[in-house]
Design an enzyme around this catalytic site. Structure first.
Site, PDB file in Angstrom:
ATOM      1  N   LYS A  59     -73.184 -28.297 -45.074  1.00  0.00           N
ATOM      2  CA  LYS A  59     -72.991 -29.653 -44.473  1.00  0.00           C
ATOM      3  C   LYS A  59     -74.272 -29.981 -43.927  1.00  0.00           C
ATOM      4  O   LYS A  59     -74.764 -31.049 -44.046  1.00  0.00           O
ATOM      5  CB  LYS A  59     -71.853 -29.731 -43.688  1.00  0.00           C
ATOM      6  CG  LYS A  59     -70.594 -29.323 -44.134  1.00  0.00           C
ATOM      7  CD  LYS A  59     -69.180 -29.540 -43.495  1.00  0.00           C
ATOM      8  CE  LYS A  59     -68.043 -29.189 -43.955  1.00  0.00           C
ATOM      9  NZ  LYS A  59     -66.785 -29.112 -42.996  1.00  0.00           N
ATOM     10  N   CYS A  75     -70.363 -28.450 -39.076  1.00  0.00           N
ATOM     11  CA  CYS A  75     -69.139 -27.806 -38.484  1.00  0.00           C
ATOM     12  C   CYS A  75     -68.311 -27.497 -39.545  1.00  0.00           C
ATOM     13  O   CYS A  75     -67.931 -28.229 -40.476  1.00  0.00           O
ATOM     14  CB  CYS A  75     -68.587 -28.550 -37.419  1.00  0.00           C
ATOM     15  SG  CYS A  75     -69.634 -28.879 -35.988  1.00  0.00           S
ATOM     16  N   ASP A  76     -67.379 -26.487 -39.349  1.00  0.00           N
ATOM     17  CA  ASP A  76     -66.422 -25.977 -40.087  1.00  0.00           C
ATOM     18  C   ASP A  76     -65.593 -25.107 -39.493  1.00  0.00           C
ATOM     19  O   ASP A  76     -65.833 -24.547 -38.502  1.00  0.00           O
ATOM     20  CB  ASP A  76     -66.829 -25.380 -41.533  1.00  0.00           C
ATOM     21  CG  ASP A  76     -65.740 -25.653 -42.756  1.00  0.00           C
ATOM     22  OD1 ASP A  76     -65.493 -26.609 -43.305  1.00  0.00           O
ATOM     23  OD2 ASP A  76     -65.207 -24.513 -43.025  1.00  0.00           O
ATOM     24  N   GLN A  77     -64.220 -25.314 -40.124  1.00  0.00           N
ATOM     25  CA  GLN A  77     -63.171 -24.180 -39.460  1.00  0.00           C
ATOM     26  C   GLN A  77     -62.450 -23.540 -40.644  1.00  0.00           C
ATOM     27  O   GLN A  77     -62.052 -24.451 -41.479  1.00  0.00           O
ATOM     28  CB  GLN A  77     -62.148 -25.187 -38.421  1.00  0.00           C
ATOM     29  CG  GLN A  77     -61.205 -24.444 -37.668  1.00  0.00           C
ATOM     30  CD  GLN A  77     -60.425 -25.007 -36.819  1.00  0.00           C
ATOM     31  OE1 GLN A  77     -59.620 -25.975 -37.263  1.00  0.00           O
ATOM     32  NE2 GLN A  77     -60.527 -24.716 -35.465  1.00  0.00           N
ATOM     33  N   ALA A 112     -66.962 -22.991 -36.706  1.00  0.00           N
ATOM     34  CA  ALA A 112     -68.466 -22.584 -36.773  1.00  0.00           C
ATOM     35  C   ALA A 112     -69.120 -23.906 -36.515  1.00  0.00           C
ATOM     36  O   ALA A 112     -68.696 -25.016 -36.827  1.00  0.00           O
ATOM     37  CB  ALA A 112     -68.828 -22.021 -38.308  1.00  0.00           C
TER      38      ALA A 112
END
Length: 199
Positions: A59, A75-77, A112
């Protein structure tokens, strides 16, 4: 702010956390096929933590390609119960299935964050939290989902801890911001180190 900061996301909760922390930023969602990348990473045997980090990196890099002068935050989860990795539910029936599968068990959220400048990763982190869900009946889950409505579809776990979803849990171990999808304290520390915010 001395350098433009861009959040490569349309996530309302991440934007709220950043605004509440006093950050000035733009939000530009990354144009990537998250699901395809996610599936490829899982096929390649990536851990849930690695998936979160790779998606956050993808991203940030995608938005940085369009705004190389800016500092871009991706960001990612991910969420996992044992070896099972969860994805955002597609509909309310799938949300109910998610919640019932978590009933009486402890699952893990991995959040993250990656900072990219001029197409290069300058910092990355992953933080995790463990959440214990109380025993849930199908009837309760149905009533709960009727109350929260479509908001259940915006979260990988089909719950929003910062709202009524808190009633689903018996215990939580980990950072609150990690649970909301942004390792905020390490991010703020790095932004101070980089002289992006006042330190």
């Amino acid at each position: 702010m001395k350098q433009e900061l861009i959040l490569a996301s349309s996530s309302a909760s991440r934007q709220m956390l950043m605004r509440n922390a006093g950050l000035t930023f733009s939000a530009i969602p990354a144009d990537i096929d998250e699901r395809a990348l996610d599936e490829q990473l899982e096929r390649d045997g990536a851990s849930p933590e690695e998936v979160a980090l790779e998606l956050a990196r993808a991203k940030a890099l995608a938005v940085s390609a369009l705004h190389p002068e800016a500092l871009v935050l991706g960001c990612d989860q991910t969420m996992a119960l044992g070896t099972r990795v969860y994805h955002k539910p597609k509909n309310m029936a799938e949300a109910a299935t998610h919640l019932l599968s978590l009933s009486g068990k402890v699952h893990r959220l991995n959040s993250a964050a990656v900072l990219v400048h001029n197409g290069k990763v300058v910092w990355q982190t992953v933080s995790s939290a463990e959440l214990a869900v109380r025993t849930l009946s199908a009837e309760f889950v149905s009533r709960h989902l009727q109350r929260v409505g479509e908001k259940a579809l915006s979260s990988v776990g089909a719950y929003q801890l910062e709202r009524e979803g808190i009633q689903l849990f018996t215990s939580i171990e980990g950072d609150y911001f990690t649970i909301l999808g942004l390792p905020l304290l390490p991010l703020l520390s790095k932004l101070r180190d980089m002289d992006v915010i006042d330190g």
